[in-house]
Design a protein around this motif. Structure first.
Motif, short mmCIF file in Angstrom:
data_model
loop_
_atom_site.label_atom_id
_atom_site.label_comp_id
_atom_site.label_asym_id
_atom_site.label_seq_id
_atom_site.Cartn_x
_atom_site.Cartn_y
_atom_site.Cartn_z
N ALA A 227 1.28 -1.22 0.08
CA ALA A 227 0.28 0.21 0.28
C ALA A 227 0.98 0.99 -0.08
CB ALA A 227 -0.95 -0.08 0.66
N ARG A 228 0.24 2.48 0.27
CA ARG A 228 0.84 3.83 0.39
C ARG A 228 0.59 4.85 0.66
NH1 ARG A 228 -0.29 7.67 -4.67
NH2 ARG A 228 0.44 9.09 -3.56
N SER A 229 0.79 5.36 1.89
CA SER A 229 0.63 6.83 2.67
C SER A 229 1.27 8.32 1.19
CB SER A 229 1.56 7.00 3.52
OG SER A 229 2.99 7.36 3.52
N ASP A 230 0.78 9.19 1.56
CA ASP A 230 1.45 10.12 1.10
C ASP A 230 2.91 10.44 0.88
OD1 ASP A 230 -1.20 11.10 0.92
OD2 ASP A 230 -0.99 12.32 2.18
N ARG A 231 3.83 9.66 1.67
CA ARG A 231 5.19 9.76 1.63
C ARG A 231 6.10 8.69 1.23
NH1 ARG A 231 3.32 10.91 6.42
NH2 ARG A 231 4.55 9.87 7.05
N GLU A 232 5.31 7.79 1.39
CA GLU A 232 6.15 6.40 1.41
C GLU A 232 5.08 5.17 0.77
OE1 GLU A 232 8.03 5.52 5.17
OE2 GLU A 232 5.74 6.08 6.24
N LEU A 233 5.83 3.43 0.25
CA LEU A 233 5.12 2.84 0.21
C LEU A 233 5.10 1.65 1.62
CD1 LEU A 233 5.76 1.61 -3.51
CD2 LEU A 233 4.41 3.31 -2.04
N VAL A 234 4.36 0.81 2.07
CA VAL A 234 4.55 0.23 3.17
C VAL A 234 3.77 -1.17 2.39
CG1 VAL A 234 2.10 0.51 3.83
CG2 VAL A 234 3.20 -0.20 4.98
N MET A 235 4.93 -2.60 3.21
CA MET A 235 4.80 -3.64 2.56
C MET A 235 4.60 -4.69 3.92
SD MET A 235 8.19 -5.91 0.78
CE MET A 235 8.37 -7.84 0.76
N SER A 236 3.55 -5.95 3.50
CA SER A 236 3.54 -6.60 4.13
C SER A 236 4.33 -7.70 3.85
CB SER A 236 1.94 -7.07 5.08
OG SER A 236 1.68 -7.92 3.69
N ASP A 237 5.13 -8.68 4.76
CA ASP A 237 5.45 -10.56 4.35
C ASP A 237 4.85 -11.01 5.29
OD1 ASP A 237 7.00 -9.64 6.96
OD2 ASP A 237 8.87 -9.83 6.18
N GLY A 238 4.25 -11.48 6.04
CA GLY A 238 3.36 -12.80 6.76
C GLY A 238 4.18 -12.48 8.06
N SER A 239 4.88 -11.64 8.63
CA SER A 239 4.97 -11.70 9.44
C SER A 239 4.21 -9.93 10.30
CB SER A 239 6.39 -11.25 10.16
OG SER A 239 6.87 -10.26 9.29
#
Length: 251
Positions: free
Chosen positions: A126-138
């Motif tokens: 996903a994304r915010s206004d400043r950065e991307l955010v990623m999940s990996d199952g943890s």
């Protein structure tokens, strides 16, 4: 789905944050391709963009909301299992599951622009206004520079003080991060500043039982229409996509 940390690790975490339970109303229901193993979903400029998974069936798609019609599609090599998807400026960014490789496409043409690498697995994006955010199952979220796609920091997600596993598809909804929790039909609402889960909603009754045959899998896919304040959800191989409205459960 909760991973219990050691007493020493828990001692370093903030006190448990109260979690608000939400119910939901179905506002609208739309057709969804029952062959789409939904891994990533977003809404932009009146259309849905979707990443689908499974080897040999993974793709990036532009989908008409009202009809579920696939307007544009780019299939990825069968060696890759498509995962999370987000947009940044005039690009789409897609993860893959266990290959340690992601792809960047032109938003308008789906032309592949570049690939990038990351350690471990890719789940949600996903994304915010400043950065991307990623999940990996943890229980950890990774934050990425949207231009270089290099990891800049990590944040541990906690549910009532305990690290939470299974974070899957992600979506920023105003100032909160929504996440599907695998393997189930739950969404948790996360404070992206602290990682604490502040709300959750059980969507296990959303798709009727008589439509869960034929390999239909769990809820996965969250999209937010920021202008229209509309929340959309679907699942892996679901025949429908739903617009829902959340409301706090009565005490």
């Amino acid at each position: 789905v909760l991973l219990l940390a050691s007493a020493a690790a828990l001692a370093q975490l903030a006190p448990p944050t109260p979690v608000v339970e939400f119910h939901y109303d179905v506002v609208a229901r739309f057709p969804h391709d029952p062959q789409a193993f939904t891994q990533g979903l977003l809404y932009r400029d009146g259309a849905l963009y979707e990443s689908t998974g499974l080897h040999g069936r993974s793709s990036v798609r532009k989908v008409e909301l009202a009809t579920g019609k696939v307007l544009q599609q780019h299939d990825i090599d069968a060696s890759y299992f498509g995962e999370g998807l987000t947009d940044w400026d005039d690009r789409l960014v897609q993860l893959t599951w266990q290959s340690g490789v992601g792809f960047v496409y032109a938003l308008d043409s789906f032309e592949p622009l570049r690939r990038f690498e990351y350690p471990g697995e890719g789940w949600g994006l996903a994304r915010s206004d400043r950065e991307l955010v990623m999940s990996d199952g943890s229980p950890q979220l990774r934050f990425l520079d949207p231009d270089t796609l290099a990891e800049t920091r990590r944040l541990t997600v906690t549910y009532q003080g305990q690290p939470l596993r299974g974070l899957n598809e992600l979506e920023m909804v105003e100032d909160r991060l929504y996440a599907n929790v695998w393997p189930g039909d739950w969404i948790v609402i996360i404070d992206p500043a602290t990682g604490a889960v502040t709300g959750r909603v059980d969507l296990s009754g959303l798709l009727p039982a008589d439509q869960r045959a034929g390999g239909v899998d769990v809820l996965n896919g969250i999209a937010w229409d920021a202008d229209g304040k509309r929340l959309f959800v679907t699942g892996k191989l679901w025949p429908s996509l739903f617009q829902i409205r959340l409301k706090p459960a009565p005490p």
